[in-house]
Structures are given as structure tokens and as C-alpha cells.
Scaffold this motif. Sequence first.
Motif, PDB file in Angstrom:
ATOM      1  N   PHE A 229      44.770  41.899  37.987  1.00 22.12           N
ATOM      2  CA  PHE A 229      45.952  42.170  39.463  1.00 22.12           C
ATOM      3  C   PHE A 229      46.774  41.404  39.264  1.00 22.12           C
TER       4      PHE A 229
ATOM      5  N   ARG B 105      49.806  43.028  40.923  1.00 30.70           N
ATOM      6  CA  ARG B 105      50.170  41.542  41.646  1.00 30.70           C
ATOM      7  C   ARG B 105      50.622  42.334  42.597  1.00 30.70           C
TER       8      ARG B 105
ATOM      9  N   PHE C 172      43.552  36.672  46.918  1.00 33.45           N
ATOM     10  CA  PHE C 172      44.040  36.717  45.353  1.00 33.45           C
ATOM     11  C   PHE C 172      42.335  36.497  44.837  1.00 33.45           C
TER      12      PHE C 172
END
Length: 288
Positions: free
Chosen positions: A62, A66, A269
Motif C-alpha cells: 500500500f 499508494r 486505507f
Amino acid sequence: MVKPIKTIGNPLSWVLHVLGDASHYTQDAAHEIGGDPQAHPTVNQISIEDLRIALRKGAEDFGALRTDVLFIVILYPIVGLCLAAFAFQRELLPLLFPLMSGFALLGPIAAVGLYEMSRCREKGEPAGFRAALGVMGSPAIAAVLTIGLGLVLMFIAWMLTAYLIFTLTLGPEAPASARTFFVDVFTTGPGWTMLIVGCAVGFVFAAATLAMTVVSIPLALHRHVGVPVAIATSLELTRKNPVTVAVWGLIVATFLAIGTIPLFLGLIFAFPILGHATWHLYRRAVAQ
């Protein structure tokens, strides 16, 4: 020099050509869905440490991807927020909590692009937005979509069951207002019955979905084993590692629950980290 004469095929030959291509694609899709019944992927013994490593690698993916990841997954919380707003209508208010909790049942199919990004990054290949979209051209997409259809049917079955539980306890009339509904839920016997029975039945739906999908979609995407073998392997992993898989389910539920609190924005997230982590869990859980 005589130039070759171009001819235009008659409509019948064109239709036959199109039907031939369609038949070829249908056969390929059927092969991917059915897979090889003789394939028997070996599942490993996994521990809590494997879950920790999978989560760490998921967070690393991640962090590295991102920008591309946020562009892909932002639709998931938006859809969840729209569904919740829709459920706040007076007639659908009893389905608000089942809708929010059941929405997680669709997570494994929504994370397909994340699995592909983690796979590409693991191999040192470009792992951005194009890689995630490229999964739609994979031969395994027919098998993945078949599992996804099963998840959609599971979600629909859960919503119908939740509505039936409400009808038999606090229903069938729609609540007069949100305040009245929540007061009835927490201060009356039928309300507590609805809560207890609903949570118990919801747990069964969630546990069944987890057992069938903990590694099935990454496996079908990666090794083209087909739907039956992918699901059977996921069930075998659950049978062999019940405690570890249960802890993984608790981790997923906790991440998603926390992610929904600030108007679903936390899912931007939580969801990609879980998606990437699921790929790495699959890599540790199934012998390559």
C-alpha cells in the motif's frame, strides 16, 4: 501486375464467423471455470506469525503503490456510503446494520485488482493502475467473476434473511422514525431478540464466506485451477487451520468496522491493506 480483388463476405458467413469466435470464448471461459479437477494444491500450516507478516507486506504494498491504489479503491467506500444513505429511508432503516455488515461479503471480489498489483510487485513487474485493470483480460477472470456472483448471491440471501428476522420480531410495520427504531431495538424484548438472532445468523454467513474465499480468488487468479478446486482449497485451509483463519476473519472484521466509522472514509486505507495482505497470506498458505 493484377491487383487482388477484395471481396466482402456475405452476411451468413460473417454471422458464422462471429458465432465461431463466441463459441471459442465460451469454451475458454467454461474451461477456466471448471478448471482441472485433478489439481490438488497443497495447503500449509499457518500461524498468527504468518498473519502478521501478511499484514506487514500488505502495508508495504500500500505504501509503495499508494497513488494507484487510492484511485482504484475509492469507489468502494463511496458505494458503501450511498447504500447506507439509501438504507436511512424509513422503510429500509431495519436493514441499515445488515447492509453495512453484509457489504463486507463483497470485499474479496472488489479486491481482485489489489491481488494483481501485489503479484506484479512481487515479481518485479510494473504494478500500477494498468496492472490492476489488466486483470480483466486475464483468462482466469471467468472463474473470478463466477466466485463473485456467488458472493453477490450470498449478500442477497443475507439481506433477505435479515429482513425476515426483523419481520418476525419488531416488524412487519416500518419504524415511525430512526429514534423510535433504535429505542425499540435496545429497550424491548423483541428488539434484543432481533439483535441476538441477527448477529448469530450473520456470523454464520460471515464464517461461511470467509471459509470459501480466504484464498480461493487469489488462487483462481494465479494458478487457473477453476472454481471448484479454488473453493475446495480454501475450505481445506480453513479445516486445517481453524484458529488462524478465525483470527484472520476477526482482523478483517475489525479493520472494516473501524474503516466504516468516519463515513466509510477509513476504508480507503483499511481495504487496500487487507486486499494486499490477502495476496501475501495466500502465498504463505498454499504451497507454490
